[in-house]
Design a protein around this motif. Sequence first.
Motif, PDB file in Angstrom:
ATOM      1  N   LEU A 118     -11.093  -5.269  -3.837  1.00 45.52           N
ATOM      2  CA  LEU A 118      -9.960  -4.426  -4.261  1.00 45.52           C
ATOM      3  C   LEU A 118     -10.426  -3.321  -5.203  1.00 45.52           C
ATOM      4  O   LEU A 118      -9.933  -2.187  -5.135  1.00 45.52           O
ATOM      5  N   GLY A 119     -11.376  -3.644  -6.073  1.00 40.49           N
ATOM      6  CA  GLY A 119     -11.899  -2.627  -6.969  1.00 40.49           C
ATOM      7  C   GLY A 119     -12.581  -1.503  -6.222  1.00 40.49           C
ATOM      8  O   GLY A 119     -12.392  -0.317  -6.535  1.00 40.49           O
ATOM      9  N   ALA A 120     -13.363  -1.872  -5.196  1.00 43.25           N
ATOM     10  CA  ALA A 120     -14.059  -0.853  -4.404  1.00 43.25           C
ATOM     11  C   ALA A 120     -13.065  -0.013  -3.603  1.00 43.25           C
ATOM     12  O   ALA A 120     -13.194   1.216  -3.525  1.00 43.25           O
ATOM     13  N   LEU A 121     -12.065  -0.647  -3.012  1.00 41.37           N
ATOM     14  CA  LEU A 121     -11.087   0.086  -2.203  1.00 41.37           C
ATOM     15  C   LEU A 121     -10.190   0.973  -3.065  1.00 41.37           C
ATOM     16  O   LEU A 121      -9.836   2.091  -2.656  1.00 41.37           O
ATOM     17  N   ALA A 122      -9.828   0.493  -4.250  1.00 34.11           N
ATOM     18  CA  ALA A 122      -9.030   1.329  -5.154  1.00 34.11           C
ATOM     19  C   ALA A 122      -9.822   2.547  -5.610  1.00 34.11           C
ATOM     20  O   ALA A 122      -9.258   3.633  -5.788  1.00 34.11           O
ATOM     21  N   ARG A 123     -11.118   2.378  -5.788  1.00 27.97           N
ATOM     22  CA  ARG A 123     -11.971   3.489  -6.231  1.00 27.97           C
ATOM     23  C   ARG A 123     -11.972   4.624  -5.216  1.00 27.97           C
ATOM     24  O   ARG A 123     -12.146   5.796  -5.576  1.00 27.97           O
ATOM     25  N   ILE A 124     -11.755   4.323  -3.942  1.00 32.63           N
ATOM     26  CA  ILE A 124     -11.710   5.381  -2.929  1.00 32.63           C
ATOM     27  C   ILE A 124     -10.269   5.722  -2.528  1.00 32.63           C
ATOM     28  O   ILE A 124     -10.034   6.373  -1.520  1.00 32.63           O
ATOM     29  N   GLY A 125      -9.296   5.243  -3.327  1.00 31.74           N
ATOM     30  CA  GLY A 125      -7.929   5.713  -3.177  1.00 31.74           C
ATOM     31  C   GLY A 125      -7.003   4.892  -2.304  1.00 31.74           C
ATOM     32  O   GLY A 125      -5.883   5.318  -2.030  1.00 31.74           O
ATOM     33  N   TRP A 126      -7.422   3.692  -1.905  1.00 34.10           N
ATOM     34  CA  TRP A 126      -6.557   2.906  -1.025  1.00 34.10           C
ATOM     35  C   TRP A 126      -5.285   2.441  -1.728  1.00 34.10           C
ATOM     36  O   TRP A 126      -4.304   2.115  -1.058  1.00 34.10           O
ATOM     37  N   ASP A 127      -5.291   2.383  -3.046  1.00 35.21           N
ATOM     38  CA  ASP A 127      -4.103   1.905  -3.765  1.00 35.21           C
ATOM     39  C   ASP A 127      -3.055   2.996  -3.951  1.00 35.21           C
ATOM     40  O   ASP A 127      -2.017   2.763  -4.559  1.00 35.21           O
ATOM     41  N   ARG A 128      -3.287   4.172  -3.398  1.00 36.93           N
ATOM     42  CA  ARG A 128      -2.335   5.278  -3.569  1.00 36.93           C
ATOM     43  C   ARG A 128      -1.413   5.447  -2.366  1.00 36.93           C
ATOM     44  O   ARG A 128      -0.473   6.240  -2.419  1.00 36.93           O
ATOM     45  N   SER A 129      -1.692   4.730  -1.309  1.00 44.91           N
ATOM     46  CA  SER A 129      -0.877   4.788  -0.093  1.00 44.91           C
ATOM     47  C   SER A 129      -0.340   3.392   0.210  1.00 44.91           C
ATOM     48  O   SER A 129      -1.092   2.418   0.173  1.00 44.91           O
ATOM     49  N   PRO A 130       0.963   3.257   0.517  1.00 44.70           N
ATOM     50  CA  PRO A 130       1.508   1.932   0.825  1.00 44.70           C
ATOM     51  C   PRO A 130       0.771   1.229   1.960  1.00 44.70           C
ATOM     52  O   PRO A 130       0.468   0.037   1.871  1.00 44.70           O
ATOM     53  N   LEU A 131       0.462   1.958   3.034  1.00 45.72           N
ATOM     54  CA  LEU A 131      -0.196   1.343   4.183  1.00 45.72           C
ATOM     55  C   LEU A 131      -1.612   0.901   3.830  1.00 45.72           C
ATOM     56  O   LEU A 131      -2.035  -0.221   4.159  1.00 45.72           O
ATOM     57  N   LYS A 132      -2.351   1.769   3.146  1.00 49.53           N
ATOM     58  CA  LYS A 132      -3.720   1.409   2.777  1.00 49.53           C
ATOM     59  C   LYS A 132      -3.748   0.296   1.734  1.00 49.53           C
ATOM     60  O   LYS A 132      -4.616  -0.576   1.767  1.00 49.53           O
ATOM     61  N   MET A 133      -2.785   0.313   0.806  1.00 46.80           N
ATOM     62  CA  MET A 133      -2.744  -0.756  -0.184  1.00 46.80           C
ATOM     63  C   MET A 133      -2.415  -2.076   0.481  1.00 46.80           C
ATOM     64  O   MET A 133      -2.964  -3.119   0.104  1.00 46.80           O
ATOM     65  N   ALA A 134      -1.531  -2.069   1.457  1.00 52.11           N
ATOM     66  CA  ALA A 134      -1.249  -3.286   2.212  1.00 52.11           C
ATOM     67  C   ALA A 134      -2.515  -3.778   2.905  1.00 52.11           C
ATOM     68  O   ALA A 134      -2.805  -4.978   2.913  1.00 52.11           O
ATOM     69  N   GLY A 135      -3.282  -2.844   3.478  1.00 49.01           N
ATOM     70  CA  GLY A 135      -4.545  -3.211   4.110  1.00 49.01           C
ATOM     71  C   GLY A 135      -5.542  -3.782   3.115  1.00 49.01           C
ATOM     72  O   GLY A 135      -6.238  -4.769   3.400  1.00 49.01           O
ATOM     73  N   ALA A 136      -5.618  -3.179   1.930  1.00 48.08           N
ATOM     74  CA  ALA A 136      -6.519  -3.680   0.886  1.00 48.08           C
ATOM     75  C   ALA A 136      -6.120  -5.075   0.450  1.00 48.08           C
ATOM     76  O   ALA A 136      -6.970  -5.963   0.278  1.00 48.08           O
ATOM     77  N   MET A 137      -4.818  -5.289   0.275  1.00 46.52           N
ATOM     78  CA  MET A 137      -4.338  -6.617  -0.107  1.00 46.52           C
ATOM     79  C   MET A 137      -4.641  -7.636   0.985  1.00 46.52           C
ATOM     80  O   MET A 137      -5.006  -8.787   0.698  1.00 46.52           O
ATOM     81  N   LEU A 138      -4.489  -7.252   2.241  1.00 48.76           N
ATOM     82  CA  LEU A 138      -4.788  -8.162   3.341  1.00 48.76           C
ATOM     83  C   LEU A 138      -6.265  -8.557   3.330  1.00 48.76           C
ATOM     84  O   LEU A 138      -6.610  -9.738   3.505  1.00 48.76           O
ATOM     85  N   ILE A 139      -7.131  -7.576   3.108  1.00 46.52           N
ATOM     86  CA  ILE A 139      -8.570  -7.877   2.996  1.00 46.52           C
ATOM     87  C   ILE A 139      -8.817  -8.832   1.838  1.00 46.52           C
ATOM     88  O   ILE A 139      -9.576  -9.806   1.956  1.00 46.52           O
ATOM     89  N   GLY A 140      -8.165  -8.567   0.710  1.00 44.02           N
ATOM     90  CA  GLY A 140      -8.324  -9.449  -0.446  1.00 44.02           C
ATOM     91  C   GLY A 140      -7.855 -10.861  -0.157  1.00 44.02           C
ATOM     92  O   GLY A 140      -8.512 -11.846  -0.543  1.00 44.02           O
ATOM     93  N   GLU A 141      -6.722 -10.989   0.531  1.00 46.33           N
ATOM     94  CA  GLU A 141      -6.203 -12.318   0.869  1.00 46.33           C
ATOM     95  C   GLU A 141      -7.178 -13.065   1.780  1.00 46.33           C
ATOM     96  O   GLU A 141      -7.416 -14.267   1.604  1.00 46.33           O
TER      97      GLU A 141
END
Length: 200
Positions: A118-141
């Motif tokens: 999640l830290g790596a994905l947030a660093r490239i902006g995935w936490d700024r889009s609902p769809l990408k953040m959902a994808g990041a959370m899914l990877i984390g899960e």
Amino acid sequence: MARTLNGRVLSEVVWTDGAIWTKRVALVALGIAAMAIAAKVKVPFWPVPITMQSFVVLSVGAAYGMRLGAVTLLGYLAIGALGFDIFTSSSASNNGLAYMMAGTGGYLVGFLLAVLALGALARIGWDRSPLKMAGAMLIGEVLIFLPGVLWLGHLYAADKGWAWVMEWGLTAFLPAEALKLALAAVLFPLAWRAVGRARG
């Protein structure tokens, strides 16, 4: 403004005052406290212990970035290893390394993997889009449950079977985890929009 925020995580843009090491120590302490509290607040009447801990762990990874998120999670695990009752089902008599090496051990390893992801994905902006953040959370899960289920299987599959392991180690958690994923997918982009408006 976009250039000044690129490559940064929320904690780096929300709290900009004060000495950097004071800020880091405070964030680590806050993250550890949030993980410990979230571990103990359980949803009643659920067959497995449902808490907000995975949501907090993944949120810390996204908000803090890889390094500070990992330090926070390792600090939490170290405090738990010393015998403090800060894990979901730990107690005065069931704690420390013995508890960590039991059924929950794989999930604790997964927490660290998920924080890094999640830290790596947030660093490239995935936490700024609902769809990408959902994808990041899914990877984390996935990173939490994969080692969790494998370790649970290592301990119990020979005796109880893999169907039992999958039911009590994964399936029973999925509805609650889906809600946490949706919550993060909404909250993080909203937080970034609020930061943008405040800086605009």
